[in-house]
Write an enzyme that holds these catalytic residues in place. Structure first.
Site, short mmCIF file in Angstrom:
data_model
loop_
_atom_site.label_atom_id
_atom_site.label_comp_id
_atom_site.label_asym_id
_atom_site.label_seq_id
_atom_site.Cartn_x
_atom_site.Cartn_y
_atom_site.Cartn_z
N TRP A 162 8.43 -1.23 -1.36
CA TRP A 162 8.69 -1.93 -2.62
C TRP A 162 8.09 -3.33 -2.67
CZ3 TRP A 162 11.01 -6.34 -1.11
CH2 TRP A 162 11.83 -6.31 0.03
N ASN A 163 7.71 -3.91 -1.52
CA ASN A 163 7.36 -5.33 -1.54
C ASN A 163 5.98 -5.60 -2.13
OD1 ASN A 163 6.33 -4.07 0.83
ND2 ASN A 163 6.03 -6.05 1.79
N LYS A 223 4.76 9.08 -2.53
CA LYS A 223 6.18 8.83 -2.75
C LYS A 223 6.37 7.32 -2.77
CE LYS A 223 10.64 8.21 -2.07
NZ LYS A 223 11.21 6.85 -2.10
N ASP A 252 8.47 3.73 -3.40
CA ASP A 252 9.86 3.35 -3.24
C ASP A 252 10.58 3.45 -4.59
OD1 ASP A 252 12.20 1.26 -3.11
OD2 ASP A 252 11.61 1.62 -1.04
N GLY A 293 6.53 0.58 5.91
CA GLY A 293 7.94 0.30 5.72
C GLY A 293 8.57 -0.23 6.99
N SER A 294 9.85 -0.01 7.13
CA SER A 294 10.59 -0.57 8.25
C SER A 294 10.30 0.18 9.54
CB SER A 294 12.09 -0.52 7.97
OG SER A 294 12.57 0.82 8.03
N GLU A 306 2.39 1.34 9.26
CA GLU A 306 2.46 -0.11 9.31
C GLU A 306 3.92 -0.50 9.12
OE1 GLU A 306 1.61 -3.80 6.63
OE2 GLU A 306 -0.33 -2.99 7.29
N LEU A 307 4.48 -1.13 10.13
CA LEU A 307 5.93 -1.35 10.17
C LEU A 307 6.24 -2.84 10.14
CD1 LEU A 307 6.65 1.41 12.84
CD2 LEU A 307 6.49 1.63 10.35
N GLU A 313 13.53 -9.22 12.17
CA GLU A 313 12.73 -9.54 10.99
C GLU A 313 13.68 -9.86 9.83
OE1 GLU A 313 8.93 -7.63 8.63
OE2 GLU A 313 10.54 -6.27 9.23
#
Length: 515
Positions: free
Chosen positions: A154-155, A178, A180, A229-230, A251-252, A383
């Site tokens: 979402w960021n 897909k 967010d 994402g996370s 990418e986390l 984080e």
């Protein structure tokens, strides 16, 4: 066209055959009021979307790479033409400042042009050395993996929903996205622009819904997964992909360090820190959350950094009026408040910020600088993903490097110095996928020809560069013999065959040294 009409139109791009699906209400962070609704897709919807993508991909692969590139270039042009509408939508969905929305918008046409100009050469067959010089040859061909699943956060919903898809499409894959559930409309708007650019139906499908339902259903059906994402969710994606024997790129999260050396221009470094720490209200995977400053300039840097930070304006209006916008929702605001409260409870000092601003917006939090932070505090270990940074003095470059590497994460870092070459040498010692010298993150992120990704808990694989398209390709080796079968002739003693193979091996080794 009004925003309401456009949102209604693009919602039709959701890949579901059952529009009566239970809806998800999407809210605007700036007001915490509804924007619109999207379908809560099911496992069946994902299965149908992937099936359509598979059928479309069998035709898309027949397009010449130059034809695919032309469509993606036209798409990049449309993104620029519709930029004001897209920027409005990004601000509406995310609450970020418009200047920060511009950063992600510009990344899209840049990525399209980069891969469009290189797709043919990357996809071309490659001649490799054969097993036996002159007698055999080998050629490597590259084919698309099939259907790529992209799960975006979402960021940065504009760039991260599409820039992983662009190289996949140029490679000849179909994509099922897909987005967010907090920020689906910008992805649907981009799907509409792809269709207008000439992308055939079914090649790019969008499924919306709960990540816990749609995500696993997608990973179970596609041929490759690109996830942003996370770290926690990334582990689950990687585990599921592994069970399905498909590859993935992840990418986390990051707990990114910034190092300021004594010979740096501290005022310039302070301005860079403001950008690196507070862009998108700190909701940036590349954002600096840990600053290590050599003691000789610590106080001067800190004064400059605090002064620059206090000059930032907060706001949630659509337009260019504010420097820093909103956090995405109440859960993110709560996380930021907990990190700051925990640090203060352990003795940390708040030099500026440190409080929510409901008078500006329901989820707005002031850019915050903390010092004297306990190493065991949550803000020092986890984080935060918000506008909060810790600043710590260090005795020298070696201490700074050790502190920077004292983390399970390794996504981005920066070094600030008056000696750029020294900065580049120190960058080699920092355990991160990207290190910028005298810049916070843009020099690395915008270097589209260079790979971007993380190490450790910050992920696997790379986007950008040739690596960004090669991840979506399967390599096949086609080897042939000019002299027929390489099996030993019938009746030839094994000792003779062994001597011949040893002689051929020695010749090959000598030739490889000369060539």
């Amino acid at each position: 066209m009004t925003n309401e009409k456009w949102l209604e139109e693009i919602t039709g791009r959701v890949s579901t055959d059952a529009p009566e699906r239970e809806p998800i209400t999407v809210t605007a962070p700036a007001t915490d009021e509804p924007i619109g609704q999207i379908p809560r897709c099911t496992d069946d919807d994902v299965a149908a979307a992937v099936s359509r993508a598979q059928a479309a991909q069998s035709e898309w692969i027949e397009f010449d790479p130059a034809e695919r590139a032309a469509i993606l270039e036209d798409f990049g042009d449309l993104v620029l033409e519709r930029r004001e509408e897209l920027l409005d939508l990004v601000q509406l969905e995310t609450g970020k400042a418009r200047a920060h929305a511009v950063e992600e918008l510009l990344d899209v046409p840049t990525t399209c042009s980069y891969y469009a100009s290189r797709a043919e050469s990357i996809l071309a067959d490659q001649t490799r050395d054969g097993a036996f010089p002159l007698a055999t040859d080998a050629t490597v061909t590259k084919k698309p993996v099939g259907v790529v699943g992209v799960i975006s956060p979402w960021n940065y919903p504009l760039t991260l929903s599409i820039t992983d898809a662009v190289p996949a499409l140029l490679a000849g894959n179909a994509v099922v996205l897909k987005p967010d559930e907090k920020t689906p409309f910008i992805a649907l708007a981009l799907a509409e622009l792809l269709a207008k650019a000439g992308l055939p139906d079914g090649v790019f499908e969008v499924v919306t819904g709960d990540g816990s339902v749609v995500g696993p259903a997608l990973v179970d059906r596609v041929d490759y997964v690109a996830f942003t994402g996370s770290t926690e969710t990334g582990r689950a994606v990687a585990e599921r992909a592994g069970r399905n024997l498909i590859d993935c790129s992840l990418e986390l999260g990051g707990k990114n360090p910034m190092i300021v050396l004594a010979n740096a221009n501290f005022e310039e470094a302070a301005r860079g820190a403001v950008q690196g720490c507070f862009t998108n209200a700190g909701q940036l995977c590349l954002a600096a959350e840990r600053l290590y400053v050599e003691s000789a300039i610590y106080e001067r840097f800190l004064d400059a950094f605090v002064g620059e930070t206090r000059r930032l304006s907060l706001g949630t209006e659509v337009g260019y009026g504010s420097d820093v916008g909103s956090l995405i929702d109440d859960a993110q605001l709560e996380r930021v408040e907990e990190h700051v409260d925990d640090a203060v409870g352990r003795g940390a000092s708040v030099l500026t910020g440190g409080r929510a601003r409901p008078d500006v917006g329901p989820f707005v939090y002031e850019p915050t600088i903390l010092t004297d932070v306990d190493p065991d505090a949550r803000v020092a270990q986890e984080e935060t993903f918000g506008p909060v940074v810790t600043v710590t003095p260090v005795d020298g470059p070696r201490a700074a490097i050790e502190a920077a590497n004292d983390s399970d994460y390794g996504l981005n870092a920066s070094v600030w110095t008056g000696d750029r070459e020294r900065g580049r040498r120190l960058a080699q010692e920092i355990e991160a996928g990207t290190v910028c010298v005298n810049d916070a993150y843009i020099a690395g992120w915008a270097a589209t020809d260079a790979p971007m990704g993380g190490v450790g808990d910050s992920g696997l694989g790379r986007r950008h560069g040739p690596e960004g398209i090669e991840r979506y390709l399967e390599s096949k080796t086609i080897a042939s013999s000019r002299i027929g079968s390489l099996a030993p002739p019938s009746g030839v003693p094994a000792t003779w065959t062994t001597r011949s193979l040893l002689a051929a091996t020695n010749v090959r080794r000598r030739l490889s040294r000369w060539l």
